[in-house]
Every structure is written in structure tokens, then in C-alpha cells.
Design a protein around this motif. Structure first.
Motif, short mmCIF file in Angstrom:
data_model
loop_
_atom_site.label_atom_id
_atom_site.label_comp_id
_atom_site.label_asym_id
_atom_site.label_seq_id
_atom_site.Cartn_x
_atom_site.Cartn_y
_atom_site.Cartn_z
N HIS A 149 0.85 -1.20 0.00
CA HIS A 149 0.00 0.00 0.00
C HIS A 149 0.88 1.25 0.00
CE1 HIS A 149 -3.06 2.91 0.97
NE2 HIS A 149 -3.97 1.97 0.70
N PRO A 150 0.61 2.22 -0.88
CA PRO A 150 1.49 3.40 -0.99
C PRO A 150 1.54 4.28 0.27
CG PRO A 150 -0.45 3.65 -2.38
CD PRO A 150 -0.47 2.24 -1.85
N ALA A 151 0.54 4.20 1.14
CA ALA A 151 0.54 5.01 2.36
C ALA A 151 1.33 4.35 3.49
CB ALA A 151 -0.89 5.28 2.82
N ALA A 152 1.56 3.07 3.38
CA ALA A 152 2.15 2.31 4.48
C ALA A 152 3.67 2.47 4.51
CB ALA A 152 1.79 0.84 4.35
N ASP A 153 4.21 2.41 5.72
CA ASP A 153 5.67 2.43 5.90
C ASP A 153 5.99 2.27 7.37
OD1 ASP A 153 8.38 2.57 5.24
OD2 ASP A 153 8.09 4.30 3.95
N VAL A 154 7.26 2.07 7.64
CA VAL A 154 7.82 2.12 8.99
C VAL A 154 8.55 3.45 9.06
CG1 VAL A 154 9.36 1.02 10.64
CG2 VAL A 154 8.06 -0.40 9.01
N PHE A 155 8.11 4.33 9.94
CA PHE A 155 8.60 5.70 9.98
C PHE A 155 9.50 5.96 11.19
CE2 PHE A 155 4.57 5.79 7.75
CZ PHE A 155 4.82 6.63 6.67
N ALA A 156 10.61 6.64 10.93
CA ALA A 156 11.42 7.19 12.02
C ALA A 156 10.70 8.42 12.54
CB ALA A 156 12.81 7.56 11.50
N VAL A 157 10.60 8.55 13.84
CA VAL A 157 9.96 9.71 14.48
C VAL A 157 11.07 10.66 14.91
CG1 VAL A 157 8.54 10.49 16.42
CG2 VAL A 157 8.03 8.29 15.29
N VAL A 158 11.09 11.84 14.25
CA VAL A 158 12.17 12.80 14.48
C VAL A 158 11.59 14.15 14.88
CG1 VAL A 158 14.25 13.85 13.50
CG2 VAL A 158 13.48 11.61 12.66
N PRO A 159 11.77 14.57 16.13
CA PRO A 159 11.32 15.92 16.50
C PRO A 159 12.06 16.97 15.66
CG PRO A 159 11.81 14.62 18.45
CD PRO A 159 12.32 13.85 17.26
N HIS A 160 11.38 18.07 15.35
CA HIS A 160 11.96 19.09 14.48
C HIS A 160 13.29 19.64 15.01
CE1 HIS A 160 8.63 19.21 11.69
NE2 HIS A 160 7.77 19.37 12.69
N GLU A 161 13.48 19.68 16.32
CA GLU A 161 14.69 20.31 16.85
C GLU A 161 15.90 19.38 16.94
OE1 GLU A 161 12.31 18.74 20.35
OE2 GLU A 161 11.82 19.86 18.54
N VAL A 162 15.74 18.11 16.53
CA VAL A 162 16.87 17.17 16.55
C VAL A 162 17.01 16.49 15.19
CG1 VAL A 162 16.65 16.76 19.05
CG2 VAL A 162 15.51 15.23 17.46
N GLU A 163 18.11 15.79 15.00
CA GLU A 163 18.34 15.10 13.73
C GLU A 163 18.09 13.60 13.81
OE1 GLU A 163 22.06 16.06 11.89
OE2 GLU A 163 21.88 18.17 12.42
N ALA A 164 18.36 13.02 14.95
CA ALA A 164 18.25 11.56 15.09
C ALA A 164 16.84 11.17 15.53
CB ALA A 164 19.28 11.05 16.09
N PRO A 165 16.36 10.03 15.05
CA PRO A 165 15.04 9.56 15.49
C PRO A 165 15.00 9.28 16.99
CG PRO A 165 15.79 8.34 13.56
CD PRO A 165 16.96 9.16 14.04
N VAL A 166 13.85 9.55 17.59
CA VAL A 166 13.61 9.24 19.00
C VAL A 166 12.62 8.09 19.12
CG1 VAL A 166 14.15 11.58 19.78
CG2 VAL A 166 11.76 10.95 19.25
N GLY A 167 12.23 7.54 17.98
CA GLY A 167 11.29 6.44 18.01
C GLY A 167 10.90 6.01 16.62
N MET A 168 9.90 5.14 16.60
CA MET A 168 9.37 4.66 15.32
C MET A 168 7.85 4.63 15.42
SD MET A 168 10.36 0.59 15.63
CE MET A 168 10.13 0.33 13.92
N ALA A 169 7.21 4.83 14.27
CA ALA A 169 5.77 4.70 14.16
C ALA A 169 5.49 3.92 12.88
CB ALA A 169 5.11 6.07 14.12
N VAL A 170 4.46 3.10 12.90
CA VAL A 170 4.19 2.25 11.75
C VAL A 170 2.75 2.39 11.28
CG1 VAL A 170 5.95 0.57 12.45
CG2 VAL A 170 3.57 0.18 13.09
N LEU A 171 2.60 2.29 9.99
CA LEU A 171 1.33 2.05 9.32
C LEU A 171 1.64 0.93 8.34
CD1 LEU A 171 -1.59 2.63 8.45
CD2 LEU A 171 -0.67 4.41 6.93
N VAL A 172 1.31 -0.29 8.73
CA VAL A 172 1.74 -1.48 7.99
C VAL A 172 0.62 -2.52 7.96
CG1 VAL A 172 4.22 -1.18 8.49
CG2 VAL A 172 2.78 -2.46 10.08
N PRO A 173 0.70 -3.47 7.03
CA PRO A 173 -0.25 -4.58 7.06
C PRO A 173 -0.10 -5.34 8.38
CG PRO A 173 0.97 -4.56 5.00
CD PRO A 173 1.62 -3.57 5.90
N ILE A 174 -1.21 -5.75 8.95
CA ILE A 174 -1.16 -6.50 10.21
C ILE A 174 -1.31 -7.99 9.89
CG2 ILE A 174 -3.63 -6.11 10.63
CD1 ILE A 174 -2.95 -6.05 13.64
N PRO A 175 -0.33 -8.79 10.30
CA PRO A 175 -0.37 -10.22 9.97
C PRO A 175 -1.49 -10.95 10.73
CG PRO A 175 1.83 -9.55 10.70
CD PRO A 175 0.90 -8.42 10.99
#
Length: 173
Positions: free
Chosen positions: A60-86
Motif C-alpha cells: 500500500h502506498p501510504a504504508a511504511d515504517v517511519f522514524a519519528v524525528v522531533p523538528h529540533e533534533v536530527e536523530a530519530p527518537v522512536g518509530m511509528a508504523v502504518l503497515v499490514p497486520i499479519p
């Protein structure tokens, strides 16, 4: 496939995020709520996970595993997903889940709710009719995020991942 919110950038992971992903998923208090429930012990595990993310994303074009990056930093502080659920054995569902894992240093800042809200909007705008979230039955913090999103608590279910989880659903308005 970047998503912007008021405070966050959600973007696909790259191999440059290996150290941040390892720092996140090697923490027992984070990993205990993940699929395996076991912290990463080797940096290569983070590399392997990032390399598998395109498969986890599905078609699905909307789905992905996303790095969560606050605007004031460069490195991810977490992950968020919109993915198929097995689906579990014997269940034939074609559905998508939202989920999140954040570093404990940023817990309580509303990042999970903000990221998940953006992914719900993305899912519905792309035609996904409903999204699910599944949590460990003891993960009250993630269940609180689900409730803030307006998700319906479906109770304990074994429909996904071949294990009993507390499930939540949100239908497209």
C-alpha cells in the motif's frame, strides 16, 4: 514519503539511523512491548531490521515504517508504523495497523499520539477503511494512546500475530 506534524517529521528509516534504532530497541522497557519482546543485543540487529522495513511496509502506498524525528533534533527518537497486520492462523483479514515505540527520554510528550494521528489521517486519506492497533495486554500507556485517538477497544483478541493481544479499531469517518 515524509509526513510532517506540528512537532515531528515522520520519514522512512535509513541505514544512517542504525545507532538510533539500536538505542531504542536495545532498551528492555521499550523492547518488552515489541513483537519479540526481547531487546536487541547487537547493532547488526538494527541494520537487519532497517533492511527488512521495505518488506514490512507491504504494497500500500501510504504504508511504511517511519522514524519519528522531533523538528529540533536530527536523530530519530522512536518509530511509528502504518503497515499490514499479519493475521493469525485461521484468520483471513486484510487490514492495516498503526503502532509506535518511543525512547523513554521522550515519553509523556505526546509524540506517540501526534505521530499516530498523522498516520491515521494518512491511512484514511489513501482509502484504507479502518486501522487497528494491537497492544500487549499490560501496556496501559499504549492503550491510553489508542483511547486518545478515539479507537474502539475490541478487548483481548487472537486475530493477529498468533497471540492474544488487546486490540483497538478506528473506522474511517
Amino acid at each position: 514519503m515524509t509526513v510532517e506534524t506540528a512537532r515531528l517529521t515522520l520519514r522512512p528509516f535509513t541505514l544512517g539511523d542504525t545507532d538510533a534504532l539500536f538505542a531504542l530497541m536495545s532498551r528492555p522497557e521499550v523492547a518488552r512491548w515489541s513483537g519479540r519482546g526481547v531487546p536487541m543485543v547487537d547493532r547488526q540487529e538494527a541494520v537487519d531490521r532497517i533492511e527488512r522495513m521495505p518488506v514490512r511496509r507491504g504494497d500500500h502506498p501510504a504504508a511504511d515504517v517511519f522514524a519519528v524525528v522531533p523538528h529540533e533534533v536530527e536523530a530519530p527518537v522512536g518509530m511509528a508504523v502504518l503497515v499490514p497486520i499479519p493475521a493469525s492462523e485461521g484468520f483471513g483479514r486484510d487490514a492495516h495497523e498503526i503502532g509506535w515505540h518511543l525512547h523513554p527520554d521522550v515519553w509523556g510528550r505526546g509524540y506517540a499520539t501526534e505521530a499516530a494521528t498523522a498516520l491515521v489521517e494518512r491511512a484514511f486519506a489513501s482509502g484504507i477503511p479502518e486501522v487497528y492497533a494491537v497492544t500487549n495486554p499490560d501496556n496501559v500507556r499504549s492503550q491510553a494512546v489508542c483511547r486518545r485517538l478515539g479507537m474502539t477497544d475490541l478487548g483481548l483478541r487472537s486475530d493477529w500475530y498468533d497471540r492474544e493481544l488487546r486490540a483497538f479499531r478506528l473506522d474511517r469517518p
